[in-house]
Design a protein around this motif. Structure first.
Motif, PDB file in Angstrom:
ATOM      1  N   LEU A  10      26.602  28.700  12.828  1.00 44.72           N
ATOM      2  CA  LEU A  10      25.376  29.509  12.919  1.00 44.72           C
ATOM      3  C   LEU A  10      25.698  31.003  12.822  1.00 44.72           C
ATOM      4  CD1 LEU A  10      22.275  29.475  13.525  1.00 44.72           C
ATOM      5  CD2 LEU A  10      22.870  29.738  15.936  1.00 44.72           C
ATOM      6  N   PHE A  11      26.816  31.402  13.433  1.00 42.49           N
ATOM      7  CA  PHE A  11      27.161  32.831  13.436  1.00 42.49           C
ATOM      8  C   PHE A  11      27.586  33.306  12.039  1.00 42.49           C
ATOM      9  CE2 PHE A  11      27.664  31.600  17.912  1.00 42.49           C
ATOM     10  CZ  PHE A  11      26.700  32.448  18.437  1.00 42.49           C
ATOM     11  N   HIS A 136      32.235  35.927  16.069  1.00 42.96           N
ATOM     12  CA  HIS A 136      31.640  35.027  17.078  1.00 42.96           C
ATOM     13  C   HIS A 136      31.782  33.561  16.653  1.00 42.96           C
ATOM     14  CE1 HIS A 136      29.499  34.111  20.642  1.00 42.96           C
ATOM     15  NE2 HIS A 136      28.515  34.980  20.566  1.00 42.96           N
ATOM     16  N   PHE A 292      17.400  35.939  26.829  1.00 39.85           N
ATOM     17  CA  PHE A 292      18.260  34.849  26.347  1.00 39.85           C
ATOM     18  C   PHE A 292      19.524  34.927  27.213  1.00 39.85           C
ATOM     19  CE2 PHE A 292      21.876  33.848  23.659  1.00 39.85           C
ATOM     20  CZ  PHE A 292      21.494  33.040  22.604  1.00 39.85           C
ATOM     21  N   LEU A 356      15.257  27.212  20.753  1.00 40.46           N
ATOM     22  CA  LEU A 356      15.497  28.437  19.981  1.00 40.46           C
ATOM     23  C   LEU A 356      15.160  28.276  18.506  1.00 40.46           C
ATOM     24  CD1 LEU A 356      18.875  29.743  21.446  1.00 40.46           C
ATOM     25  CD2 LEU A 356      16.558  30.363  22.085  1.00 40.46           C
ATOM     26  N   ALA A 359      13.216  31.043  16.700  1.00 40.46           N
ATOM     27  CA  ALA A 359      13.985  32.280  16.502  1.00 40.46           C
ATOM     28  C   ALA A 359      14.967  32.094  15.359  1.00 40.46           C
ATOM     29  CB  ALA A 359      14.731  32.661  17.782  1.00 40.46           C
ATOM     30  N   ALA A 360      15.660  30.949  15.343  1.00 42.92           N
ATOM     31  CA  ALA A 360      16.650  30.696  14.294  1.00 42.92           C
ATOM     32  C   ALA A 360      15.955  30.637  12.937  1.00 42.92           C
ATOM     33  CB  ALA A 360      17.384  29.399  14.585  1.00 42.92           C
ATOM     34  N   LEU A 363      15.202  34.152  11.876  1.00 37.70           N
ATOM     35  CA  LEU A 363      16.406  34.918  11.524  1.00 37.70           C
ATOM     36  C   LEU A 363      16.998  34.456  10.190  1.00 37.70           C
ATOM     37  CD1 LEU A 363      17.996  35.133  15.071  1.00 37.70           C
ATOM     38  CD2 LEU A 363      17.402  37.091  13.631  1.00 37.70           C
ATOM     39  N   PHE A 374      12.438  35.518  22.305  1.00 35.19           N
ATOM     40  CA  PHE A 374      12.988  36.232  23.468  1.00 35.19           C
ATOM     41  C   PHE A 374      13.138  37.693  23.077  1.00 35.19           C
ATOM     42  CE2 PHE A 374      16.340  34.225  21.008  1.00 35.19           C
ATOM     43  CZ  PHE A 374      17.183  35.286  20.708  1.00 35.19           C
ATOM     44  N   VAL A 377      19.229  39.862  25.020  1.00 35.29           N
ATOM     45  CA  VAL A 377      20.278  38.954  25.513  1.00 35.29           C
ATOM     46  C   VAL A 377      20.870  39.551  26.782  1.00 35.29           C
ATOM     47  CG1 VAL A 377      22.599  38.036  25.049  1.00 35.29           C
ATOM     48  CG2 VAL A 377      20.905  38.083  23.224  1.00 35.29           C
ATOM     49  N   SER A 402      28.987  43.228  22.411  1.00 35.05           N
ATOM     50  CA  SER A 402      28.448  42.011  21.810  1.00 35.05           C
ATOM     51  C   SER A 402      27.617  42.293  20.557  1.00 35.05           C
ATOM     52  CB  SER A 402      27.699  41.213  22.873  1.00 35.05           C
ATOM     53  OG  SER A 402      27.422  39.921  22.415  1.00 35.05           O
ATOM     54  N   MET A 405      20.681  42.058  17.015  1.00 35.07           N
ATOM     55  CA  MET A 405      20.168  41.315  15.861  1.00 35.07           C
ATOM     56  C   MET A 405      18.777  41.799  15.501  1.00 35.07           C
ATOM     57  SD  MET A 405      21.283  37.550  17.072  1.00 35.07           S
ATOM     58  CE  MET A 405      20.812  36.776  15.599  1.00 35.07           C
ATOM     59  N   ASN A 411      21.566  44.170  23.401  1.00 38.91           N
ATOM     60  CA  ASN A 411      22.298  43.079  24.044  1.00 38.91           C
ATOM     61  C   ASN A 411      22.977  43.670  25.273  1.00 38.91           C
ATOM     62  OD1 ASN A 411      24.701  41.524  24.707  1.00 38.91           O
ATOM     63  ND2 ASN A 411      24.316  40.338  22.856  1.00 38.91           N
TER      64      ASN A 411
HETATM   65  C1  F09 Z   1      18.696  31.802  17.534  1.00 42.52           C
HETATM   66  C2  F09 Z   1      20.039  32.366  17.452  1.00 42.52           C
HETATM   67  C3  F09 Z   1      20.327  33.414  18.423  1.00 42.52           C
HETATM   68  C4  F09 Z   1      21.710  33.967  18.401  1.00 42.52           C
HETATM   69  C5  F09 Z   1      21.917  34.961  19.473  1.00 42.52           C
HETATM   70  C6  F09 Z   1      23.256  35.576  19.519  1.00 42.52           C
HETATM   71  C7  F09 Z   1      23.585  36.127  20.847  1.00 42.52           C
HETATM   72  C8  F09 Z   1      24.941  36.598  20.987  1.00 42.52           C
HETATM   73  C9  F09 Z   1      25.492  36.436  22.350  1.00 42.52           C
HETATM   74  O1  F09 Z   1      26.384  35.462  22.439  1.00 42.52           O
END
Ligand code: F09
Ligand code: PKZ
Length: 455
Positions: A10-11, A136, A292, A356, A359-360, A363, A374, A377, A402, A405, A411
């Protein structure tokens, strides 16, 4: 050859120029006693000469049948990854934070192992720093903290300690090296899918319970309808980093006074800081902000990949009274933790993925822009509780750096070390122009709770 888990992947998918997906840490050291003035230059030379690059630091991305894998980089170039740099005078913390802000804004090269270590000289008062940056998709906060802790010792006399890229591998008892064939990778993925299918009944039951509870309880319902705020805009690629330490004993006294956990108190400090920051811009939403909050699922001492679930926490930023706000946050967190207590790590990950999903979806596709899942973070990564040294140099502080986004421009991550809680705030430079003020608002948030508790 090792396949990436879906969370690790995902990252990679989420990464773009204005949204780099690496995390980092800033470690501040003081010179060992009696060290010469060119101590840091000597250290840089030693690090270049003496050490190898071991997993995961020698692993680069490769694709086999469309599946991303980690493979050993046969052309590893240490000079690209390890950099010796100097701060401009006067070498204050301000210059150091400006350095980290700029470096954290740059994407890393996917053709090479995705990490950098910057050894930084030129700090005032015989101090030096290390800023480490790693993708990440390779680590989460808990695994990064474990690696950082393994390079340190509690004995100032210990010498020959390795840098983070050459940590001794910990053999896991009873585990056989699975080998590196493509066949192994495919069976590993299929095995994972089998495990995933088994989670469906529990995840479905918990989701149903969640929906029913949200129907009855307005505070709970809010979790699934985060308001839009100035924090939740499209971001640019440049970052601002702000960091500061707070006394853990003070935080623990507040915990005891209210009967809550450390995590609840640091979350309440963040809620208070966000309230003040937004109120000062006349931009506090009427509805409470939603955070989050990652929860670690590492069940052993592993440092592999991402093993996290997420709690969506109501920050009750619509509540004026600081003590009441803390108690409400505590209540919401307890409920979420109780839910996860009965679930396996795979079930928690799948439950998290479903909550989530909106949100995903946004994004990854840019669609459904009105749905805000949300606002911010807040991640708590506990670290060592007593002093640590690296080849005689005392670690003075260790701050997390961190990810910001799109539509989540801030964050707030924290670590702890030797009686201090160390906040690292990372934000989009354009969206959050006065981010450093949040550090004072965090302090005010703690003081407000102390006063309310009569401490
Ligand atoms: C829906 C995906 C959200 C990803 C959020 C990344 C947060 C980074 C902290 O680990
Ligand atoms: C990159 C290379 C590296 C180089 C330099 C290194 C930098 C260092 C890493 C940077 C990293 C950045 C990158 C972030 C990227 C993500 O953020 S990825 C997500 C990472 N975050 C996580 O995985 C979340 C981990 N945290 C958790 O799972 C839970 O919040 C916690 C911390 C366990 C708290 O759970 P909880 O049950 O609500 O809380 P609580 O009762 O407060 O705590 C349980 C126990 O922990 C203790 N505790 C909790 N919080 C703390 C605290 N902050 N301090 C001390 N003790 C604490 C409590 O005292 C309690 O202890 P006991 O009473 O049981 O002895």
């Amino acid at each position: 050859m090792k396949p990436l888990s879906p969370t690790d992947q995902l990252f990679l998918w989420l990464e773009k120029r204005q949204q780099p997906m690496h995390v980092g840490g800033l470690q501040l050291f003081s010179f060992p006693e009696g060290a010469p003035d060119d101590y840091v230059a000597q250290l840089a030379e030693e690090l270049r000469q003496k050490f190898e690059v071991t997993p995961p630091f020698n692993q680069r991305l490769s694709y086999k049948l469309g599946q991303p894998m980690w493979v050993e980089d046969e052309h590893l170039d240490l000079e690209h990854h390890f950099r010796f740099e100097a701060l401009p005078t006067p070498g204050r913390i301000r210059e150091l934070l400006a350095f980290v802000s700029a470096e954290h804004s740059h994407l890393m090269d996917r053709e090479r192992p995705m990490w950098e270590v910057h050894l930084i000289e030129g700090l005032k008062d015989r101090q030096f720093a290390i800023y480490t940056k790693i993708h990440h998709s390779l680590v989460d906060g808990v695994s990064a903290m474990r690696m950082a802790t393994r390079m340190l010792s509690d004995n100032p006399q210990d010498t020959g300690l390795p840098p983070i890229w050459d940590l001794p591998r910990k053999a896991r008892p009873g585990r056989v090296d699975p080998g590196s064939s493509l066949w192994h990778s495919i069976t590993h993925l299929l095995g994972m899918s089998g495990k995933q299918l088994g989670t469906i009944p529990t995840v479905a039951k918990e989701l149903l319970k969640t929906i029913n509870q949200a129907r009855k309880d307005p505070a709970y319902d809010s979790i699934f309808h985060a308001p839009r705020s100035v924090l939740n805009q499209k971001i640019t690629g440049s970052r601002r980093f702000a960091a500061q330490s707070y006394c853990l004993t003070r935080i623990k006294s507040v915990c005891e006074a209210y009967g809550t956990t450390i995590n609840d108190v640091v979350t309440a400090m963040c809620a208070s800081a966000l309230r003040t920051y937004l109120m000062n811009q006349d931009a506090l939403p009427e509805k409470p902000l939603i955070a989050f909050v990652p929860v670690s699922l590492h069940r052993d001492e592993s440092t592999e990949g991402n093993q996290v679930g997420v709690i969506l926490a109501n920050l009750h930023t619509d509540e004026n009274d600081a003590g009441q706000r803390l108690l409400k946050i505590h209540h919401g967190m307890q409920e979420a933790k109780d839910r996860y207590r009965h679930m396996s790590p795979e079930e928690i990950i799948n439950y998290t993925a479903l909550t989530l999903a909106p949100a995903a979806f946004h994004l990854l596709t840019g669609m459904a822009p009105k749905w805000q899942t949300f606002n911010v973070v807040i991640s708590n990564v506990p670290g060592p509780s007593s002093p640590r040294y690296w080849n005689g140099a005392k670690l003075e502080g260790m701050y997390p750096v961190s990810i910001a986004m799109d539509r989540m421009a801030l964050n707030m991550t924290l670590t702890s070390y030797n009686g201090q809680v160390e906040f690292g705030l990372i934000g989009c430079r354009r969206t959050l122009p006065s981010l450093q003020r949040m550090l004072d608002y965090l302090e005010d948030g703690l003081a407000e709770l102390e006063i309310a508790a009569g401490l």
